[in-house]
Design a protein around this motif. Structure first.
Motif, mmCIF file in Angstrom:
data_model
loop_
_atom_site.group_PDB
_atom_site.id
_atom_site.type_symbol
_atom_site.label_atom_id
_atom_site.label_comp_id
_atom_site.label_asym_id
_atom_site.label_seq_id
_atom_site.Cartn_x
_atom_site.Cartn_y
_atom_site.Cartn_z
ATOM 1 N N MET A 112 0.824 -1.207 0.000
ATOM 2 C CA MET A 112 0.000 0.000 0.000
ATOM 3 C C MET A 112 0.863 1.264 0.000
ATOM 4 O O MET A 112 0.545 2.236 -0.690
ATOM 5 C CB MET A 112 -0.959 -0.008 1.199
ATOM 6 C CG MET A 112 -1.944 -1.171 1.199
ATOM 7 S SD MET A 112 -3.039 -1.198 -0.222
ATOM 8 C CE MET A 112 -4.211 0.044 0.270
ATOM 9 N N LEU A 113 1.955 1.263 0.760
ATOM 10 C CA LEU A 113 2.862 2.426 0.781
ATOM 11 C C LEU A 113 3.500 2.652 -0.592
ATOM 12 O O LEU A 113 3.615 3.793 -1.047
ATOM 13 C CB LEU A 113 3.962 2.231 1.825
ATOM 14 C CG LEU A 113 3.663 2.706 3.236
ATOM 15 C CD1 LEU A 113 4.801 2.321 4.176
ATOM 16 C CD2 LEU A 113 3.451 4.197 3.270
ATOM 17 N N VAL A 114 3.905 1.582 -1.241
ATOM 18 C CA VAL A 114 4.502 1.703 -2.573
ATOM 19 C C VAL A 114 3.476 2.268 -3.550
ATOM 20 O O VAL A 114 3.776 3.198 -4.312
ATOM 21 C CB VAL A 114 5.066 0.347 -3.064
ATOM 22 C CG1 VAL A 114 5.429 0.408 -4.542
ATOM 23 C CG2 VAL A 114 6.273 -0.057 -2.234
ATOM 24 N N LEU A 115 2.265 1.716 -3.543
ATOM 25 C CA LEU A 115 1.222 2.204 -4.454
ATOM 26 C C LEU A 115 0.940 3.684 -4.219
ATOM 27 O O LEU A 115 0.842 4.465 -5.164
ATOM 28 C CB LEU A 115 -0.063 1.396 -4.284
ATOM 29 C CG LEU A 115 -0.006 -0.065 -4.711
ATOM 30 C CD1 LEU A 115 -1.335 -0.749 -4.409
ATOM 31 C CD2 LEU A 115 0.359 -0.201 -6.180
ATOM 32 N N ALA A 119 0.447 10.738 -11.058
ATOM 33 C CA ALA A 119 -0.943 10.270 -11.024
ATOM 34 C C ALA A 119 -1.410 9.783 -12.393
ATOM 35 O O ALA A 119 -2.072 8.748 -12.506
ATOM 36 C CB ALA A 119 -1.855 11.379 -10.514
ATOM 37 N N ALA A 120 -1.057 10.491 -13.453
ATOM 38 C CA ALA A 120 -1.481 10.105 -14.799
ATOM 39 C C ALA A 120 -0.814 8.796 -15.213
ATOM 40 O O ALA A 120 -1.468 7.906 -15.784
ATOM 41 C CB ALA A 120 -1.160 11.204 -15.796
ATOM 42 N N GLY A 121 0.456 8.652 -14.950
ATOM 43 C CA GLY A 121 1.168 7.419 -15.272
ATOM 44 C C GLY A 121 0.621 6.231 -14.493
ATOM 45 O O GLY A 121 0.488 5.131 -15.019
ATOM 46 N N PHE A 122 0.282 6.485 -13.227
ATOM 47 C CA PHE A 122 -0.300 5.440 -12.386
ATOM 48 C C PHE A 122 -1.647 5.010 -12.948
ATOM 49 O O PHE A 122 -1.943 3.819 -13.039
ATOM 50 C CB PHE A 122 -0.445 5.961 -10.957
ATOM 51 C CG PHE A 122 -0.905 4.928 -9.956
ATOM 52 C CD1 PHE A 122 0.023 4.131 -9.290
ATOM 53 C CD2 PHE A 122 -2.247 4.762 -9.661
ATOM 54 C CE1 PHE A 122 -0.388 3.186 -8.361
ATOM 55 C CE2 PHE A 122 -2.668 3.828 -8.738
ATOM 56 C CZ PHE A 122 -1.733 3.036 -8.076
ATOM 57 N N ALA A 123 -2.462 5.982 -13.350
ATOM 58 C CA ALA A 123 -3.790 5.686 -13.902
ATOM 59 C C ALA A 123 -3.670 4.835 -15.165
ATOM 60 O O ALA A 123 -4.379 3.835 -15.324
ATOM 61 C CB ALA A 123 -4.532 6.976 -14.204
ATOM 62 N N TRP A 145 -8.927 2.129 -5.171
ATOM 63 C CA TRP A 145 -9.064 0.977 -4.287
ATOM 64 C C TRP A 145 -8.334 -0.167 -4.968
ATOM 65 O O TRP A 145 -8.278 -0.237 -6.195
ATOM 66 C CB TRP A 145 -10.539 0.612 -4.106
ATOM 67 C CG TRP A 145 -11.272 1.568 -3.219
ATOM 68 C CD1 TRP A 145 -11.657 2.840 -3.515
ATOM 69 C CD2 TRP A 145 -11.698 1.327 -1.884
ATOM 70 N NE1 TRP A 145 -12.300 3.412 -2.450
ATOM 71 C CE2 TRP A 145 -12.339 2.494 -1.431
ATOM 72 C CE3 TRP A 145 -11.596 0.233 -1.028
ATOM 73 C CZ2 TRP A 145 -12.882 2.610 -0.159
ATOM 74 C CZ3 TRP A 145 -12.151 0.342 0.247
ATOM 75 C CH2 TRP A 145 -12.770 1.524 0.668
ATOM 76 N N VAL A 146 -7.759 -1.080 -4.175
ATOM 77 C CA VAL A 146 -7.024 -2.223 -4.718
ATOM 78 C C VAL A 146 -7.423 -3.468 -3.950
ATOM 79 O O VAL A 146 -7.741 -3.403 -2.757
ATOM 80 C CB VAL A 146 -5.493 -1.988 -4.639
ATOM 81 C CG1 VAL A 146 -5.022 -1.864 -3.202
ATOM 82 C CG2 VAL A 146 -4.724 -3.070 -5.371
ATOM 83 N N ILE A 147 -7.428 -4.601 -4.647
ATOM 84 C CA ILE A 147 -7.700 -5.846 -3.938
ATOM 85 C C ILE A 147 -6.441 -6.222 -3.172
ATOM 86 O O ILE A 147 -5.318 -6.012 -3.638
ATOM 87 C CB ILE A 147 -8.145 -6.983 -4.884
ATOM 88 C CG1 ILE A 147 -7.047 -7.379 -5.862
ATOM 89 C CG2 ILE A 147 -9.415 -6.611 -5.617
ATOM 90 C CD1 ILE A 147 -7.345 -8.661 -6.628
ATOM 91 N N THR A 148 -6.606 -6.772 -1.986
ATOM 92 C CA THR A 148 -5.447 -7.141 -1.175
ATOM 93 C C THR A 148 -5.426 -8.620 -0.830
ATOM 94 O O THR A 148 -4.481 -9.091 -0.210
ATOM 95 C CB THR A 148 -5.400 -6.312 0.131
ATOM 96 O OG1 THR A 148 -6.593 -6.552 0.871
ATOM 97 C CG2 THR A 148 -5.248 -4.837 -0.178
#
Length: 179
Positions: free
Chosen positions: A90-93, A101-105, A144-147
């Protein structure tokens, strides 16, 4: 202070010579060039109009050094104190989103499993696309991400995102190894 534009390859080379956190590019270059403050400058005659043009330094805003920021995360007390892979994940994300933000998206749009959606803008989408997904909100982001995946899958997700965001392979490998 002046800002100069350098290509990405040269910047990475300079940044790779960092000896401690917080060391500026100027400090690194001074050390590499054995140049000290107050040292007289040698004049280099311009051989042509082109080299005279190159002598002019163009002021350009440099985006935050993403590689340094990720390295600082890995060295931080907050990261070291995390005793669970999911918390480091979660910290890395969160850090990757903060840096671009755009690259992440773009990177997360194409990231999904056979039957599961890994990232979404809300918890309900993740719950609707898989059972027992344990969605968590990525702090500081709209994602949100699945964990409920194994550590290998979490590493694979981070690796995909970092590659899509064009981080150096050795840094990507180092980050994945810490999750």
């Amino acid at each position: 202070m002046k800002t100069i534009e350098v290509d990405e390859e040269l910047y990475r080379y300079i940044a790779s010579h960092t000896q401690h956190i917080g060391e500026s590019a100027s400090d690194i270059l001074r050390r590499m060039l054995k140049f000290t403050a107050g040292q007289p400058l040698r004049a280099v005659p311009a051989a042509s109009a082109q080299s005279a043009e190159q002598d002019k330094i163009v002021a350009v805003s440099r985006p935050r050094d993403r590689v340094r920021a990720v390295r600082e995360l890995l060295l931080s007390d907050e990261y070291a104190e995390q005793n669970k892979a999911v918390n480091r994940f979660m910290l890395v994300l969160s850090t990757l989103y903060t840096l671009d933000a755009a690259g992440f998206a773009t990177a997360t749009e194409a990231l999904h499993g056979r039957t599961r959606t890994y990232f979404a803008g809300d918890q309900q989408t993740l719950l609707a696309n898989g059972t027992h997904t344990k969605p968590k909100h990525v702090p500081g982001t709209p994602y949100w991400v699945i964990t409920n995946t194994n550590t290998g899958r979490k590493r694979s997700m981070v690796e995909h995102i970092m590659q899509a965001m064009q981080f150096p392979a050795e840094l990507t490998e180092k980050v994945c190894g810490t999750i």
